[in-house]
Design a protein around this motif. Structure first.
Motif, PDB file in Angstrom:
ATOM      1  N   PRO A 140      82.289  16.936  11.871  1.00  0.00           N
ATOM      2  CA  PRO A 140      81.616  18.068  11.221  1.00  0.00           C
ATOM      3  C   PRO A 140      82.415  18.539   9.995  1.00  0.00           C
ATOM      4  N   PRO A 141      81.700  19.072   9.002  1.00  0.00           N
ATOM      5  CA  PRO A 141      80.260  19.378   8.992  1.00  0.00           C
ATOM      6  C   PRO A 141      79.404  18.162   8.688  1.00  0.00           C
ATOM      7  N   TYR A 142      78.262  18.043   9.372  1.00  0.00           N
ATOM      8  CA  TYR A 142      77.346  16.947   9.156  1.00  0.00           C
ATOM      9  C   TYR A 142      76.305  17.346   8.108  1.00  0.00           C
ATOM     10  N   ASP A 158      77.639  23.371  10.514  1.00  0.00           N
ATOM     11  CA  ASP A 158      78.808  23.982   9.899  1.00  0.00           C
ATOM     12  C   ASP A 158      80.054  23.186  10.283  1.00  0.00           C
ATOM     13  N   ARG A 159      81.204  23.706   9.930  1.00  0.00           N
ATOM     14  CA  ARG A 159      82.447  22.965  10.164  1.00  0.00           C
ATOM     15  C   ARG A 159      82.792  22.878  11.650  1.00  0.00           C
ATOM     16  N   TYR A 160      82.178  23.720  12.478  1.00  0.00           N
ATOM     17  CA  TYR A 160      82.423  23.677  13.912  1.00  0.00           C
ATOM     18  C   TYR A 160      81.370  22.859  14.654  1.00  0.00           C
ATOM     19  N   GLY A 161      80.415  22.290  13.904  1.00  0.00           N
ATOM     20  CA  GLY A 161      79.393  21.452  14.513  1.00  0.00           C
ATOM     21  C   GLY A 161      78.151  22.196  14.953  1.00  0.00           C
ATOM     22  N   LYS A 162      78.045  23.486  14.674  1.00  0.00           N
ATOM     23  CA  LYS A 162      76.867  24.261  15.064  1.00  0.00           C
ATOM     24  C   LYS A 162      75.716  23.979  14.109  1.00  0.00           C
ATOM     25  N   ALA A 200      80.662  34.480   6.642  1.00  0.00           N
ATOM     26  CA  ALA A 200      81.495  33.536   7.394  1.00  0.00           C
ATOM     27  C   ALA A 200      81.585  32.174   6.719  1.00  0.00           C
ATOM     28  N   TYR A 201      80.533  31.808   5.956  1.00  0.00           N
ATOM     29  CA  TYR A 201      80.493  30.482   5.334  1.00  0.00           C
ATOM     30  C   TYR A 201      80.857  30.486   3.855  1.00  0.00           C
ATOM     31  N   HIS A 202      81.198  31.631   3.299  1.00  0.00           N
ATOM     32  CA  HIS A 202      81.404  31.667   1.844  1.00  0.00           C
ATOM     33  C   HIS A 202      82.618  30.824   1.413  1.00  0.00           C
ATOM     34  N   LYS A 203      83.544  30.575   2.343  1.00  0.00           N
ATOM     35  CA  LYS A 203      84.705  29.747   2.011  1.00  0.00           C
ATOM     36  C   LYS A 203      84.330  28.282   1.799  1.00  0.00           C
ATOM     37  N   GLU A 204      83.139  27.909   2.262  1.00  0.00           N
ATOM     38  CA  GLU A 204      82.712  26.522   2.130  1.00  0.00           C
ATOM     39  C   GLU A 204      82.068  26.226   0.780  1.00  0.00           C
ATOM     40  N   LEU A 205      82.002  27.200  -0.104  1.00  0.00           N
ATOM     41  CA  LEU A 205      81.286  27.022  -1.363  1.00  0.00           C
ATOM     42  C   LEU A 205      81.875  25.893  -2.195  1.00  0.00           C
ATOM     43  N   MET A 206      83.198  25.743  -2.210  1.00  0.00           N
ATOM     44  CA  MET A 206      83.842  24.691  -2.993  1.00  0.00           C
ATOM     45  C   MET A 206      84.079  23.417  -2.183  1.00  0.00           C
ATOM     46  N   LEU A 207      83.812  23.462  -0.868  1.00  0.00           N
ATOM     47  CA  LEU A 207      84.045  22.301  -0.009  1.00  0.00           C
ATOM     48  C   LEU A 207      82.728  21.623   0.371  1.00  0.00           C
ATOM     49  N   GLU A 208      81.881  22.364   1.083  1.00  0.00           N
ATOM     50  CA  GLU A 208      80.563  21.867   1.492  1.00  0.00           C
ATOM     51  C   GLU A 208      79.532  22.928   1.118  1.00  0.00           C
ATOM     52  N   PRO A 209      79.021  22.911  -0.112  1.00  0.00           N
ATOM     53  CA  PRO A 209      78.158  23.999  -0.602  1.00  0.00           C
ATOM     54  C   PRO A 209      76.895  24.212   0.216  1.00  0.00           C
TER      55      PRO A 209
END
Length: 307
Positions: A49-51, A62-66, A263-272
């Motif tokens: 994850p993330p898928y 998400d990064r936890y697989g949810k 909770a997901y805003h940190k993923e903007l530069m990683l997995e948008p």
């Protein structure tokens, strides 16, 4: 056929459909299992994850697989219904204050007091009020349960907007009471109750619905501002997978959309795509509310012009 339907009823149908789907969907289907890893036959490699979006996970995970689609559907009812309850509560309390306590809002000192609070963001007031009760140390238990947290948040979010909204309703009622037909009724000996029920309320109800639409969008924006500071609707779940708690994770317990965005805003530069899914849903919700309010406001203004 759809073009002949007013935008207000189209938006209302969409909201009712989303809320109904959000209530029924988690009851019918269980949450997809979290796969810590899976093998991609096409790419011939092991994935974690993330898928990305696929047939198994329509919006990805998400990064936890949810599953993001399940989180989005599950949290829709909390986002919409919570904002709706706050809006109705504000309108109800402000209606009583503005209709029966007009003299209080007409006093200079009280009017100046309300005016001064217009320069203080409501999100700051709510944050300072709720933070001591809802935030807790990582190794301690939260002070309130989820239901108690929702109740406290409802009270504070309703109370923070009552005075300014009550002033608007009081000023609107005062303008309606100065019209010619109200003055004629007073000269003919009509009581205050008769004037209120026969002349003021029929003209006030449509305006209240328009105000409610604006308040709904305002409450959604306020919820988003609070979520930026990890103040989620229904409470916050604080966890850490690191030794000595170097990295603290804040998660929403209800999957409501503003909490997912924060909770997901940190993923903007990683997995948008992870953060774009709740952002798009939230933006479409606000667009739907504004569309309904604009259409209703147009019909109310058109009706007042003909009268």
């Amino acid at each position: 056929m759809l073009s002949k339907v007013p935008l207000f009823f189209t938006g209302l149908f969409l909201l009712l459909f989303i809320v109904s789907a959000s209530i029924v969907f988690p009851l019918v289907l269980s949450e997809p299992e979290i796969n810590p890893f899976r093998y991609s036959v096409a790419l011939k490699k092991l994935e974690i994850p993330p898928y990305s979006p696929s047939k198994e996970n329509w919006f990805g995970t998400d990064r936890y697989g949810k599953d993001l689609f399940y989180n989005l559907i599950d949290g829709a009812k909390y986002t919409i219904l919570f904002a709706c309850i706050i809006t109705i509560g504000r309108i109800f309390v402000s209606f009583i204050l503005g209709l029966f306590f007009k003299r209080l809002f007409k006093s200079s000192w009280f009017s100046d007091l309300i005016q001064s609070f217009q320069y203080v963001p409501q999100s700051l007031i709510v944050l300072l009020t709720l933070s001591p009760f809802l935030f807790y140390e990582l190794r301690n238990e939260p002070m309130f349960t989820t239901s108690e947290t929702l109740f406290v948040q409802l009270l504070v979010l309703i109370a923070v907007g009552v005075l300014q909204l009550g002033k608007i309703i009081a000023e609107t009622t005062e303008l309606l009471s100065r019209t010619e037909y109200v003055n004629c009724s007073k000269l003919m000996g009509a009581s205050y109750f008769q004037i209120t029920t026969k002349h003021i309320l029929p003209h006030l109800w449509p305006r209240l619905i328009v105000i409610a639409g604006r308040q709904f969008a305002h409450v959604l924006t306020l919820m988003l501002h609070l979520a930026i500071y990890q103040l989620f609707i229904g409470g916050v779940q604080i966890t850490s997978g690191q030794e000595h708690d170097q990295f603290i994770n804040y998660a929403t317990v209800s999957n409501e959309w503003t909490g997912l965005i924060s909770a997901y805003h940190k993923e903007l530069m990683l997995e948008p795509f992870i953060v774009l899914v709740p952002v798009t849903a939230f933006a479409l919700l606000v667009l739907c509310i504004n569309m309904m309010t604009k259409d209703l406001e147009h019909h109310v203004n058109k009706r007042s012009l003909f009268k």
